[in-house]
Design a protein around this motif. Structure first.
Motif, PDB file in Angstrom:
ATOM      1  N   GLY B 161      -1.717  -7.928  -3.256  1.00 10.88           N
ATOM      2  CA  GLY B 161      -0.498  -8.631  -2.863  1.00 10.88           C
ATOM      3  C   GLY B 161       0.690  -7.696  -2.773  1.00 10.88           C
ATOM      4  N   LEU B 162       0.823  -6.795  -3.746  1.00  7.46           N
ATOM      5  CA  LEU B 162       1.954  -5.872  -3.730  1.00  7.46           C
ATOM      6  C   LEU B 162       1.780  -4.800  -2.651  1.00  7.46           C
ATOM      7  CD1 LEU B 162       2.574  -5.620  -7.569  1.00  7.46           C
ATOM      8  CD2 LEU B 162       4.161  -6.527  -5.873  1.00  7.46           C
ATOM      9  N   VAL B 163       0.536  -4.346  -2.464  1.00  8.01           N
ATOM     10  CA  VAL B 163       0.276  -3.356  -1.400  1.00  8.01           C
ATOM     11  C   VAL B 163       0.608  -3.981  -0.042  1.00  8.01           C
ATOM     12  CG1 VAL B 163      -1.555  -2.065  -0.211  1.00  8.01           C
ATOM     13  CG2 VAL B 163      -1.429  -2.032  -2.714  1.00  8.01           C
ATOM     14  N   ALA B 164       0.243  -5.239   0.140  1.00 10.87           N
ATOM     15  CA  ALA B 164       0.554  -5.931   1.398  1.00 10.87           C
ATOM     16  C   ALA B 164       2.057  -6.082   1.563  1.00 10.87           C
ATOM     17  CB  ALA B 164      -0.124  -7.300   1.421  1.00 10.87           C
ATOM     18  N   LEU B 165       2.736  -6.378   0.474  1.00  8.87           N
ATOM     19  CA  LEU B 165       4.194  -6.562   0.523  1.00  8.87           C
ATOM     20  C   LEU B 165       4.876  -5.270   0.969  1.00  8.87           C
ATOM     21  CD1 LEU B 165       6.298  -8.773  -0.189  1.00  8.87           C
ATOM     22  CD2 LEU B 165       6.539  -7.672  -2.399  1.00  8.87           C
ATOM     23  N   TYR B 172       0.149 -12.048   4.098  1.00  5.87           N
ATOM     24  CA  TYR B 172      -1.050 -11.584   3.388  1.00  5.87           C
ATOM     25  C   TYR B 172      -0.736 -11.328   1.918  1.00  5.87           C
ATOM     26  CZ  TYR B 172      -4.232 -11.291   7.309  1.00  5.87           C
ATOM     27  OH  TYR B 172      -5.062 -11.615   8.354  1.00  5.87           O
ATOM     28  N   SER B 173       0.492 -10.889   1.653  1.00  7.24           N
ATOM     29  CA  SER B 173       0.904 -10.688   0.272  1.00  7.24           C
ATOM     30  C   SER B 173       0.844 -12.013  -0.483  1.00  7.24           C
ATOM     31  CB  SER B 173       2.331 -10.129   0.263  1.00  7.24           C
ATOM     32  OG  SER B 173       2.813 -10.065  -1.045  1.00  7.24           O
ATOM     33  N   GLN B 174       1.397 -13.043   0.120  1.00  7.79           N
ATOM     34  CA  GLN B 174       1.367 -14.369  -0.504  1.00  7.79           C
ATOM     35  C   GLN B 174      -0.064 -14.873  -0.672  1.00  7.79           C
ATOM     36  OE1 GLN B 174       4.805 -16.416   1.862  1.00  7.79           O
ATOM     37  NE2 GLN B 174       4.217 -17.733   0.168  1.00  7.79           N
ATOM     38  N   LEU B 175      -0.903 -14.596   0.325  1.00 10.07           N
ATOM     39  CA  LEU B 175      -2.298 -15.054   0.241  1.00 10.07           C
ATOM     40  C   LEU B 175      -3.029 -14.367  -0.913  1.00 10.07           C
ATOM     41  CD1 LEU B 175      -3.206 -15.203   4.045  1.00 10.07           C
ATOM     42  CD2 LEU B 175      -3.000 -17.136   2.474  1.00 10.07           C
ATOM     43  N   ALA B 176      -2.762 -13.065  -1.082  1.00  9.11           N
ATOM     44  CA  ALA B 176      -3.419 -12.330  -2.177  1.00  9.11           C
ATOM     45  C   ALA B 176      -2.934 -12.840  -3.531  1.00  9.11           C
ATOM     46  CB  ALA B 176      -3.145 -10.830  -2.038  1.00  9.11           C
ATOM     47  N   PHE B 177      -1.631 -13.118  -3.646  1.00 12.11           N
ATOM     48  CA  PHE B 177      -1.111 -13.690  -4.902  1.00 12.11           C
ATOM     49  C   PHE B 177      -1.722 -15.065  -5.152  1.00 12.11           C
ATOM     50  CE2 PHE B 177       2.866 -10.964  -4.229  1.00 12.11           C
ATOM     51  CZ  PHE B 177       2.409  -9.988  -5.096  1.00 12.11           C
ATOM     52  N   SER B 178      -1.877 -15.806  -4.081  1.00 11.07           N
ATOM     53  CA  SER B 178      -2.469 -17.140  -4.194  1.00 11.07           C
ATOM     54  C   SER B 178      -3.900 -17.036  -4.739  1.00 11.07           C
ATOM     55  CB  SER B 178      -2.446 -17.789  -2.807  1.00 11.07           C
ATOM     56  OG  SER B 178      -3.217 -18.928  -2.781  1.00 11.07           O
ATOM     57  N   LEU B 179      -4.642 -16.038  -4.268  1.00 11.95           N
ATOM     58  CA  LEU B 179      -6.010 -15.840  -4.757  1.00 11.95           C
ATOM     59  C   LEU B 179      -5.995 -15.431  -6.233  1.00 11.95           C
ATOM     60  CD1 LEU B 179      -9.062 -15.665  -4.141  1.00 11.95           C
ATOM     61  CD2 LEU B 179      -8.700 -13.270  -3.500  1.00 11.95           C
ATOM     62  N   ALA B 180      -5.081 -14.508  -6.569  1.00 12.05           N
ATOM     63  CA  ALA B 180      -4.989 -14.042  -7.970  1.00 12.05           C
ATOM     64  C   ALA B 180      -4.698 -15.214  -8.902  1.00 12.05           C
ATOM     65  CB  ALA B 180      -3.891 -12.981  -8.095  1.00 12.05           C
ATOM     66  N   THR B 181      -3.773 -16.065  -8.514  1.00 14.26           N
ATOM     67  CA  THR B 181      -3.401 -17.163  -9.409  1.00 14.26           C
ATOM     68  C   THR B 181      -4.494 -18.230  -9.458  1.00 14.26           C
ATOM     69  OG1 THR B 181      -2.072 -18.071  -7.607  1.00 14.26           O
ATOM     70  CG2 THR B 181      -0.902 -16.822  -9.284  1.00 14.26           C
ATOM     71  N   ALA B 182      -5.240 -18.387  -8.367  1.00 12.32           N
ATOM     72  CA  ALA B 182      -6.378 -19.321  -8.401  1.00 12.32           C
ATOM     73  C   ALA B 182      -7.433 -18.807  -9.386  1.00 12.32           C
ATOM     74  CB  ALA B 182      -6.975 -19.488  -7.009  1.00 12.32           C
ATOM     75  N   PHE B 183      -7.653 -17.481  -9.397  1.00 14.49           N
ATOM     76  CA  PHE B 183      -8.555 -16.892 -10.407  1.00 14.49           C
ATOM     77  C   PHE B 183      -8.001 -17.154 -11.802  1.00 14.49           C
ATOM     78  CE2 PHE B 183     -10.750 -14.080  -7.271  1.00 14.49           C
ATOM     79  CZ  PHE B 183     -12.034 -14.330  -7.701  1.00 14.49           C
ATOM     80  N   GLY B 184      -6.665 -17.025 -11.940  1.00 10.93           N
ATOM     81  CA  GLY B 184      -6.033 -17.265 -13.240  1.00 10.93           C
ATOM     82  C   GLY B 184      -6.287 -18.684 -13.726  1.00 10.93           C
ATOM     83  N   ALA B 268      -4.651  -0.192 -10.325  1.00 10.65           N
ATOM     84  CA  ALA B 268      -3.863  -1.146  -9.530  1.00 10.65           C
ATOM     85  C   ALA B 268      -2.403  -0.699  -9.468  1.00 10.65           C
ATOM     86  CB  ALA B 268      -3.964  -2.549 -10.125  1.00 10.65           C
ATOM     87  N   LEU B 269      -1.862  -0.278 -10.617  1.00 11.05           N
ATOM     88  CA  LEU B 269      -0.463   0.186 -10.635  1.00 11.05           C
ATOM     89  C   LEU B 269      -0.306   1.463  -9.823  1.00 11.05           C
ATOM     90  CD1 LEU B 269       0.502  -0.563 -14.361  1.00 11.05           C
ATOM     91  CD2 LEU B 269       1.375  -1.700 -12.305  1.00 11.05           C
ATOM     92  N   ALA B 270      -1.312   2.326  -9.915  1.00  5.21           N
ATOM     93  CA  ALA B 270      -1.264   3.569  -9.128  1.00  5.21           C
ATOM     94  C   ALA B 270      -1.280   3.230  -7.632  1.00  5.21           C
ATOM     95  CB  ALA B 270      -2.446   4.461  -9.481  1.00  5.21           C
ATOM     96  N   ALA B 275       1.570   2.658  -2.460  1.00  3.92           N
ATOM     97  CA  ALA B 275       2.018   1.768  -1.379  1.00  3.92           C
ATOM     98  C   ALA B 275       3.536   1.787  -1.269  1.00  3.92           C
ATOM     99  CB  ALA B 275       1.519   0.346  -1.640  1.00  3.92           C
ATOM    100  N   TYR B 276       4.206   1.803  -2.411  1.00  8.71           N
ATOM    101  CA  TYR B 276       5.677   1.812  -2.421  1.00  8.71           C
ATOM    102  C   TYR B 276       6.212   3.107  -1.820  1.00  8.71           C
ATOM    103  CZ  TYR B 276      10.466   1.937  -4.171  1.00  8.71           C
ATOM    104  OH  TYR B 276      11.828   2.047  -4.267  1.00  8.71           O
ATOM    105  N   LEU B 277       5.615   4.213  -2.260  1.00  9.40           N
ATOM    106  CA  LEU B 277       6.124   5.518  -1.821  1.00  9.40           C
ATOM    107  C   LEU B 277       5.834   5.793  -0.351  1.00  9.40           C
ATOM    108  CD1 LEU B 277       5.197   7.590  -5.002  1.00  9.40           C
ATOM    109  CD2 LEU B 277       7.502   6.927  -4.251  1.00  9.40           C
TER     110      LEU B 277
END
Lengths: 195, 286
Positions: B161-165, B172-184, B268-270, B275-277
């Motif tokens: 989600g963050l890489v997509a953002l 796609y960022s929202q979709l990935a977060f949506s998947l993560a929270t569904a797993f949660g 994941a953080l790496a 992605a940010y840089l």
């Protein structure tokens, strides 16, 4: 009986001559990209209207200079050329959130009908294909001028302006609905060179 | 009310996590004591699809874009996985369907690229398929405890989600977060005590959704390919976490998935940092 046949034959000849005359009178023009702008205007969160344009496109139109009914326009736009004078925003507009340029590198417009609304104005209806979806769109067209180019009499130019509105959601562009406006204003200023 | 559901936090967090949690219980109890636990994992893909409809809308049939194809890939994986778990197919079948399905989904998603593709295009497609295979392989290895398998999926989905953002693709960022929270939402039922197995429904529907989002990001967006590749390392967290000494007994058992998630966070953080840089136009502050 023979007289009737001669009259009918003459009428048919006159009709076909008129048709040929009409067809040959419509001139073909190639869009002059250096004097054409394809501009869109979209509501940004209600604060302002953001303006952008496409920098790469090609097309042609045919027009007899007298009656718009037989006119036609065909335009193909490279979606990756979207330009809002802000690199990061242009990248976002190129993404699958909006124009999805890697998957749909082109959008196109092909006119299907012209209806005169005044001496120099008309309604132009055509098929707009964007994001793989084709929908009819109607634009208000104003014919501006057709004349020889003052600097080069061998070049004959015709120019028109067109304005209208497109609902982006009709084409599946649904990202940030409610925040970014659904109705996109279109403004085309075009010149074409007679071929 | 309609305005409430257009809020990105509601679409990507609240609805999928509630969907994942409520549907897990509903599916479990609707399917009885014997088969309910086997198919409870269907809640992840279902919760994701509810989020999908809020974020993207109902996809047309046939789908026109890859984002629309995503919904059908996930729905297909969910149905096949559910039927396989319900009929208690042996693991070999779900592994076979996963690897064949990963290739078929990739082919379908990449169709616009395949015509006129270069050698680099085909190599990239093979690399994506191998990556999908590795994810499936690692999940099968760590499936003894369902949360140990789901923790890297959750962390990788958050990373995605963050890489997509940062790759300028909000949907796609929202979709990935949506998947993560569904797993949660699903994992809440399984922690600290693992209740439901990691079966075909979770592999084909849940992991399938993650893999398909990654395909779309790699193929059609500006998301950093290096960051996407680094997210693959999240799935190697379980063998590393096994080396961490935890108290014996139930407490240690309960904290094992936490350790797996913590180790998965490192790559994941790496990936997010990369992605940010490397984000396009980052300096412009858009």
């Amino acid at each position: 009986m023979r007289t009737r046949s001669i009259i009918a034959g003459a009428a048919a000849l006159m009709a076909s001559t008129a048709l040929i005359g009409t067809a040959s009178a419509a001139d073909n023009y190639k869009i002059d990209a250096t004097h054409t702008n394809i501009i869109f205007i979209v509501d940004h969160l209600g604060f302002s209207n953001m303006i952008g344009q496409f920098q790469s496109f090609e097309g042609n139109f045919s027009f007899d200079g007298k009656s718009v009914e037989g006119a036609s326009v065909k335009l193909t736009i490279k979606t990756a050329s979207v330009d809002t004078d802000h690199e990061a925003r242009d990248k976002h507009l190129s993404s699958p959130d909006f124009f999805n340029v890697q998957e749909f590198p082109e959008m196109s417009f092909t006119s299907t009908k012209f209806e005169a609304t005044g001496d120099k104005t008309a309604k132009m209806t055509g098929d707009l294909t964007m994001l793989g979806v084709t929908k009819p769109v109607t634009l208000d067209v104003t014919f501006n001028k057709a004349d020889k180019f003052p600097m080069d009499p061998n070049v004959f130019i015709a120019g028109f302006s067109a304005k209208g509105t497109v609902n982006r959601q009709d084409f599946g562009m649904k990202y940030a609905a409610g925040a970014i406006g659904d109705n996109i204003g279109l403004w085309i200023e075009a010149e074409g060179h007679k071929q | 009310m309609a305005e409430f559901f257009t809020n990105p936090l509601v679409q990507s967090v609240l609805v999928p996590v509630a969907g994942g949690f409520i549907l897990t219980g509903a599916i479990r109890f609707a399917n009885g004591r014997a088969k309910g636990p086997l198919v409870a994992g269907a809640a992840v893909a279902l919760g994701f699809l509810v989020g999908y409809v809020l974020i993207v809308g109902l996809p047309p049939l046939p789908p026109v874009s890859n984002q629309q194809k995503l919904a059908y890939v996930v729905a297909g994986g969910l149905i096949i996985g559910f039927l396989m778990d319900f009929s208690r197919r042996p693991p070999f079948y779900r592994e076979l369907v996963y690897i064949v399905g990963a290739a078929a989904a990739l082919y379908w998603m990449a169709l616009p690229k395949i015509a006129g593709g270069t050698a680099w295009t085909y190599l990239s497609l093979v690399a994506l398929w191998i990556a999908a295979g590795l994810i499936g392989y690692r999940l099968e290895k760590s499936r003894a405890n369902v949360v140990n398998a789901c923790a890297p999926l959750l962390v990788a989905a958050l990373g995605l989600g963050l890489v997509a953002l940062f790759g300028r693709t909000g949907s796609y960022s929202q979709l990935a977060f949506s998947l993560a929270t569904a797993f949660g939402g699903f994992m809440l039922w399984n922690w600290p005590i693992a209740r439901y197995p990691f079966g075909a429904t979770l592999l084909l529907g849940g992991a399938g959704a993650l893999v398909t989002i990654a395909y779309a990001l790699a193929l059609y967006t500006e998301a950093s390919p290096y960051a996407l590749a680094m997210l693959l390392l999240c799935f190697f967290a379980e063998p590393v976490a096994r080396r961490i000494k935890l108290p014996a007994g139930k407490i240690g058992e309960a904290f094992r998935p936490v350790a797996v998630g913590a180790v998965a966070l490192i790559p994941a953080l790496a990936a997010v940092a990369v992605a940010y840089l490397t984000a396009p136009g980052q300096e412009a502050g858009y």
